[in-house]
Design a protein around this motif. Structure first.
Motif, PDB file in Angstrom:
ATOM      1  N   LEU A   1       2.013 -37.419 -19.781  1.00 34.89           N
ATOM      2  CA  LEU A   1       2.553 -36.448 -21.170  1.00 34.89           C
ATOM      3  C   LEU A   1       1.477 -34.172 -21.035  1.00 34.89           C
ATOM      4  N   GLY A   2       2.646 -33.901 -20.499  1.00 35.98           N
ATOM      5  CA  GLY A   2       2.135 -32.698 -20.633  1.00 35.98           C
ATOM      6  C   GLY A   2       1.588 -32.117 -22.295  1.00 35.98           C
ATOM      7  N   ILE A   3       0.937 -30.988 -21.830  1.00 34.53           N
ATOM      8  CA  ILE A   3       0.085 -30.499 -23.344  1.00 34.53           C
ATOM      9  C   ILE A   3       0.762 -29.396 -23.264  1.00 34.53           C
ATOM     10  N   VAL A   4       1.496 -28.554 -23.834  1.00 33.47           N
ATOM     11  CA  VAL A   4       2.150 -27.206 -24.138  1.00 33.47           C
ATOM     12  C   VAL A   4       1.710 -26.279 -24.978  1.00 33.47           C
ATOM     13  N   GLY A   5       1.798 -24.717 -25.229  1.00 33.43           N
ATOM     14  CA  GLY A   5       2.127 -24.146 -26.415  1.00 33.43           C
ATOM     15  C   GLY A   5       1.492 -22.970 -25.784  1.00 33.43           C
ATOM     16  N   LEU A   6       1.929 -22.039 -27.338  1.00 31.04           N
ATOM     17  CA  LEU A   6       0.881 -20.503 -26.512  1.00 31.04           C
ATOM     18  C   LEU A   6      -0.791 -20.697 -27.159  1.00 31.04           C
ATOM     19  N   PRO A   7      -0.909 -19.541 -25.934  1.00 28.10           N
ATOM     20  CA  PRO A   7      -2.841 -19.454 -25.677  1.00 28.10           C
ATOM     21  C   PRO A   7      -3.155 -19.947 -27.070  1.00 28.10           C
ATOM     22  N   ASN A   8      -4.414 -19.964 -26.844  1.00 25.51           N
ATOM     23  CA  ASN A   8      -5.036 -20.526 -28.469  1.00 25.51           C
ATOM     24  C   ASN A   8      -4.879 -21.105 -29.584  1.00 25.51           C
ATOM     25  N   VAL A   9      -3.594 -22.270 -29.440  1.00 24.57           N
ATOM     26  CA  VAL A   9      -3.059 -23.098 -30.288  1.00 24.57           C
ATOM     27  C   VAL A   9      -3.598 -24.109 -30.382  1.00 24.57           C
ATOM     28  N   GLY A  10      -5.266 -25.129 -29.656  1.00 23.59           N
ATOM     29  CA  GLY A  10      -6.220 -26.119 -29.910  1.00 23.59           C
ATOM     30  C   GLY A  10      -5.506 -27.389 -28.666  1.00 23.59           C
ATOM     31  N   LYS A  11      -4.833 -26.346 -28.128  1.00 19.22           N
ATOM     32  CA  LYS A  11      -4.154 -27.197 -26.793  1.00 19.22           C
ATOM     33  C   LYS A  11      -5.389 -28.237 -26.180  1.00 19.22           C
ATOM     34  N   SER A  12      -6.411 -27.269 -25.275  1.00 18.15           N
ATOM     35  CA  SER A  12      -8.124 -27.946 -25.051  1.00 18.15           C
ATOM     36  C   SER A  12      -8.684 -28.448 -25.413  1.00 18.15           C
ATOM     37  N   THR A  13      -8.883 -28.319 -26.656  1.00 18.33           N
ATOM     38  CA  THR A  13     -10.015 -29.196 -27.564  1.00 18.33           C
ATOM     39  C   THR A  13      -8.806 -30.888 -28.291  1.00 18.33           C
ATOM     40  N   LEU A  14      -7.609 -30.961 -27.640  1.00 20.52           N
ATOM     41  CA  LEU A  14      -6.512 -31.756 -28.086  1.00 20.52           C
ATOM     42  C   LEU A  14      -7.289 -32.525 -26.974  1.00 20.52           C
ATOM     43  N   PHE A  15      -7.002 -31.883 -25.758  1.00 16.28           N
ATOM     44  CA  PHE A  15      -7.459 -33.114 -24.720  1.00 16.28           C
ATOM     45  C   PHE A  15      -8.203 -33.564 -24.720  1.00 16.28           C
ATOM     46  N   ASN A  16      -9.853 -32.324 -24.850  1.00 21.41           N
ATOM     47  CA  ASN A  16     -10.975 -33.438 -24.540  1.00 21.41           C
ATOM     48  C   ASN A  16     -11.073 -34.518 -25.857  1.00 21.41           C
ATOM     49  N   ALA A  17     -10.312 -34.319 -27.563  1.00 11.37           N
ATOM     50  CA  ALA A  17     -10.420 -35.489 -28.263  1.00 11.37           C
ATOM     51  C   ALA A  17      -9.961 -36.624 -27.362  1.00 11.37           C
ATOM     52  N   ILE A  18      -9.128 -36.030 -26.572  1.00 10.99           N
ATOM     53  CA  ILE A  18      -7.642 -37.650 -25.673  1.00 10.99           C
ATOM     54  C   ILE A  18      -8.187 -38.158 -25.123  1.00 10.99           C
ATOM     55  N   THR A  19      -9.105 -37.300 -24.332  1.00 12.70           N
ATOM     56  CA  THR A  19      -9.758 -38.477 -22.903  1.00 12.70           C
ATOM     57  C   THR A  19     -11.117 -37.539 -22.916  1.00 12.70           C
TER      58      THR A  19
END
Length: 361
Positions: free
Chosen positions: A3-21
């Motif tokens: 699953l690829g997490i996409v979106g504009l910058p500063n929407v929380g993608k990396s924070t979500l990735f950190n939470a998941i993984t």
């Protein structure tokens, strides 16, 4: 499952990735703090597998696996190389499905690349860039021509590509293109980004707990409900905090916030539904294991997930339903109740089946 997490910058993608993984990738308050895509495989949470482990007491428990990719923020012009450009669109092509992260919170601390929070505008920017990337893909294919000597086949391919090009130019994603019976393979061969299934994830603030809703999320849900696309709400900051805690501390923290459960499990299960996947189990004293298959999978195909010999020499499958085993508490009781069934080649495997395969090669 990737699953690829996409979106504009500063929407929380990396924070979500950190939470998941349970990772520690950069999640700073500035655009493009993610440069190279972050990738990690995680175990799929499944309470059924936990129950089977307690019942069979195996040497090991093997869960299903899902891979998440945190892709750098896309901005207007990304398909032409703006921001960090086309290199990141390639990483989206490698994913089986898209998790489209949408900012649905106000914050003075976290800058918005477009200054004002507007989820539908943000979604349109990202979707437009993905569609433009697909238009570029189809254009290159048409310019390159066709190598086959089969004239009729080439004519059909060209006609198909021109039709899908018209569809994309109208601002519509490839996933909404109406395919004829013989066109599914042609679409798959194009590897179009917008042909992938998508899940919209609304990232909310701590102030929106426990309902996980606000005026922004309602707008997003309403729009995509009409289009038959699923969307869920999540507070990535809270999930990242929870991911650092022990299981007991998580329960206490969730109770203090009046949260029934972590949203991450819901996200992973939504990913399964998005890709039309389901799980069957194998059990024994050596291991209990979760296997991921496509919905509509027949018993020999499911057996082939374990080993090709299982499929080639398939004889039958001994099947228990997880819910029956959970209620009755043991295989013996289940067998005495007539709920342990022998199934043949035409058996359609269902989510939660516990299967022992018999084969001969």
């Amino acid at each position: 499952m990737k699953l690829g997490i996409v979106g504009l910058p500063n929407v929380g993608k990396s924070t979500l990735f950190n939470a998941i993984t349970k990772s520690c990738v950069a999640a700073e308050n500035y655009p493009f703090c993610t440069i190279a895509p972050n990738t990690k495989m995680i175990a799929v949470p499944d309470e059924r597998l936990d129950f089977l482990e307690k019942l069979y007491k195996p040497e090991k428990k093997i869960p299903a696996i899902v891979e998440f990719v945190d892709i750098a923020g896309l901005i207007k012009g990304a398909s032409d190389g703006e921001g960090l450009g086309n290199q990141f669109l390639a990483h989206i092509r490698d994913s089986a499905a898209i998790i489209h992260m949408v900012r649905c919170f106000e914050s003075e601390k976290t800058a918005h690349v477009m200054d004002i929070v507007d989820p539908l505008r943000d979604i349109e920017i990202v979707n437009t860039e993905l569609i433009l990337a697909d238009i570029g893909t189809v254009t290159k294919k048409l310019e390159k021509g066709f190598k086959s000597d089969d004239r009729k086949k080439n004519t059909n391919k060209k006609e198909f590509m021109l039709r899908i090009m018209t569809h994309l130019n109208a601002g519509e994603p490839a996933r909404t293109f109406e395919l004829r019976d013989d066109e599914k393979i042609m679409l798959e061969d194009l590897f179009l980004i917008t042909a992938k299934p998508v899940l919209y994830v609304c990232n909310v603030s701590e102030n929106d707990l426990p309902s996980m809703e606000n005026s922004y999320t309602k707008i997003v849900k309403e729009k995509f409900k009409k289009e038959g696309i699923n969307s869920i709400c999540i507070c990535a900051v809270i999930e990242a905090e929870l991911s650092k805690m022990s299981e007991n501390d998580q329960k206490i923290f969730c109770k203090s916030l009046n949260l029934k459960k972590q949203s991450l499990n819901c996200l992973i299960r939504s990913g399964y539904n998005l890709l039309e996947l389901e799980t069957f189990f194998t059990v024994g004293s050596d291991e209990v294991k979760a296997w991921t298959i496509k919905k509509g999978c027949l018993a020999p195909e499911a057996a082939g997930c374990i080993h090709s010999d299982f499929r080639r020499g398939f004889i039958c499958a001994k099947v228990m339903k997880f819910n029956d085993l959970y209620k009755l508490g043991s295989e013996k009781t289940l067998k005495n109740a007539g709920l342990l069934k022998n199934e043949g080649k035409d058996y359609l495997v269902k989510d939660g089946d516990i299967i022992k395969f018999y084969f001969n090669v």
